[in-house]
Motif scaffolding. Sequence first.
Motif, mmCIF file in Angstrom:
data_model
loop_
_atom_site.group_PDB
_atom_site.id
_atom_site.type_symbol
_atom_site.label_atom_id
_atom_site.label_comp_id
_atom_site.label_asym_id
_atom_site.label_seq_id
_atom_site.Cartn_x
_atom_site.Cartn_y
_atom_site.Cartn_z
ATOM 1 N N VAL A 1 20.313 75.613 59.392
ATOM 2 C CA VAL A 1 21.643 75.302 59.933
ATOM 3 C C VAL A 1 22.199 74.034 59.288
ATOM 4 C CG1 VAL A 1 22.850 74.496 62.003
ATOM 5 C CG2 VAL A 1 21.362 76.498 62.131
ATOM 6 N N SER B 1 28.857 80.025 59.745
ATOM 7 C CA SER B 1 29.418 80.315 58.434
ATOM 8 C C SER B 1 28.530 79.690 57.367
ATOM 9 C CB SER B 1 30.814 79.724 58.320
ATOM 10 O OG SER B 1 31.618 80.196 59.372
ATOM 11 N N ILE B 2 28.070 80.518 56.439
ATOM 12 C CA ILE B 2 27.205 80.019 55.382
ATOM 13 C C ILE B 2 28.086 79.513 54.238
ATOM 14 C CG2 ILE B 2 25.231 80.558 53.893
ATOM 15 C CD1 ILE B 2 24.759 81.015 56.933
ATOM 16 N N LEU B 3 27.842 78.267 53.815
ATOM 17 C CA LEU B 3 28.694 77.639 52.805
ATOM 18 C C LEU B 3 28.479 78.243 51.425
ATOM 19 C CD1 LEU B 3 28.215 73.902 53.796
ATOM 20 C CD2 LEU B 3 30.223 75.319 54.202
ATOM 21 N N TYR C 1 22.714 74.700 55.179
ATOM 22 C CA TYR C 1 23.504 75.758 54.558
ATOM 23 C C TYR C 1 24.743 76.190 55.321
ATOM 24 C CZ TYR C 1 19.457 76.041 51.573
ATOM 25 O OH TYR C 1 18.468 75.719 50.692
ATOM 26 N N THR C 2 24.966 75.658 56.527
ATOM 27 C CA THR C 2 26.121 76.162 57.276
ATOM 28 C C THR C 2 27.243 75.132 57.362
ATOM 29 O OG1 THR C 2 25.479 75.367 59.471
ATOM 30 C CG2 THR C 2 24.524 77.468 58.741
ATOM 31 N N ARG C 3 28.431 75.639 57.634
ATOM 32 C CA ARG C 3 29.588 74.770 57.811
ATOM 33 C C ARG C 3 29.390 73.874 59.027
ATOM 34 N NH1 ARG C 3 35.137 77.762 57.906
ATOM 35 N NH2 ARG C 3 34.281 78.665 59.792
ATOM 36 N N GLN D 1 27.213 71.006 58.059
ATOM 37 C CA GLN D 1 28.011 70.079 57.262
ATOM 38 C C GLN D 1 28.884 69.197 58.158
ATOM 39 O OE1 GLN D 1 29.082 70.652 53.313
ATOM 40 N NE2 GLN D 1 28.774 68.586 54.020
#
Lengths: 262, 299
Positions: free
Chosen positions: B163, A130-132, B166-168, B171
């Motif tokens: 990754v 999933s891209i934030l 930019y990705t959840r 994070q």
Amino acid sequence: MHQVSVASLDHSKTVTTPILEAIGLSKHYGGIHALSDADLHINPGEVVGIMGDNGAGKSTLVKILSGAQPATAGQIRISGAPQTFKTPTDARSAGIETVYQDLSLAEHLDVLSNLFLGREEVLFKFGGLSILNRRKMAIRAKELLGEIGVNVPGVNDVVGGLSGGQRQGVAIARAAGWGSQLIIMDEPTAALGLQETQHVHDIILGLKARGVAVLLVSHNMQQVLQLTDRVYVFRRGKIVCNLETANSSADEIISYITGAKG
Amino acid sequence: MLVMLVLSVLALAIANPSFRNPANLLNIIQQASMVGVIACGMQLMIISGGFDLSVGATAAASGCLAAYVSLQMGIAPGMVAGLAVGLGVGVINGSLIAKVGMNPFVATFGSQAVVTGVLYALTNARPIAPLPREWRELGFFNIGGLTFSSMVFIVVVVGLHLVLRYTRFGQHIYAVGSNKVGTSRAGVKVDRVIIATYAIGGLTAGIAGVMLTSITGVGSPQAGTTWALLSIAAVVIGGTPLTGGVGGISSAVVGIFALTVLNNAMTLYSISAFWQPAFMGLGVLFAVGYEASRQKRKA
Ligand SMILES: Nc1ncnc2c1ncn2[C@@H]1O[C@H](COP(=O)(O)OP(=O)(O)OP(=O)(O)O)[C@@H](O)[C@H]1O
Ligand SMILES: [Mg+2]
């Protein structure tokens, strides 16, 4: 006053269904009975205090109500319906948010990431990833902090660099931002100075004015008398009384805490 | 650290004509590529608050299985099998840490021993050769001197960087490394994050193993014994503390190039192969000590 109209609306429904009801909640850690057979309820828009000495079982109750740990026995009802909280996500989807005693923030992450941790806004999915959508989160984060009245230098600042009061504000904003019906706060002003404490009081009153119920765990008598509608006192894992704050006094509450009464 | 890397590269480029030879620079990328890929995976595991001591053993096992399967079924199924081993060991490591609750040192030290033991028993610790010709063709394949493994390295660097940034999932790797309990209370499935992180770590080890087989043209059970520590050293040299919650792929990249340039310089100045590990160790101590004292001054 807006609160009055909200309260009178509730009364017009003849019998108010509590937002949360706990029936016979118990928690044993091995031989330690951290919580025994606790009954309590919280009505919509009510600020309910929980007092009691260190180790009385307050945080244990908080962790059970927030889904952070399971009860050994007992039942939780949300707006009348029995619920089992296996995870904090279950409690959250039932409209319960929690500000933990240790705040539970990720210190290395920025304010925005902490506010949205576990429910990030997603731009699109790419494969399994999933891209934030950081821009959307940043806009919402600023709104949220403004609504709650939390002052931080910027939403991209790392939480570890904030003051105790600012961190507390972030933790509260994280709990308050999701249209929840009940916010549990475990000693939200324990580490704060006078001004920050006053600020948290304003936040709590603001939530109440919006019809949000608050369960407030506190050692601060002044705070409890000033903010709450009712108080439960815990002693050695048991609830020893349920008092209407307006009809009670510091002396009475203290006598329950120490065991002179109850 | 990046500054020091750039300065030493410049100094070497001025002082030594064979260092600044483009072929040698491409050679440095090639040399950095295998441990570099692993260091990128290690970077993720270190951000999540752990690390993986089994990556070297896993790489060797992946390379050998890839070699073995390629003898029976061809090179493509061989590669898939090699990558699958890496992924599998990574998932097991992650599960031991997240589900069983072992600490990363014990879990990955244990799996390293098991993987090495099984590998030696099955191969008698002897190389698997000769292999299908395609392996070496792949190893020699290049575009303008940029080899196949260099390209893989670049793809892994860019991919994992994206990754993390930019990705959840990226994070959540940071959040888990920063405050595991708090992150779980925020509704993040911490176990899954940890398992996925070690799975990627294992996969990078598998990729490195397959790269090694393509470069050497043999399956080598005894390869990779220093790779776990080298890749951890690279991440730390690049400025990421082992405490979790912070860092980026740039750390792994800077660190691995620092180590490789040092190695390259020692070879260019014909320092004896027996002395090289000692100098390498000194270089690591110096760089990590420098980072540590810098952190201390900041605190
Ligand atoms: N994870 C645990 N394992 C074992 N015992 C525990 C655990 N958590 C709490 N306890 C025990 O349960 C009892 C109640 O603890 P709890 O944290 O609920 O107290 P509290 O009322 O919140 O106290 P304080 O005012 O100091 O925050 C204490 O005796 C404590 O030692
Ligand atoms: Mg407590």
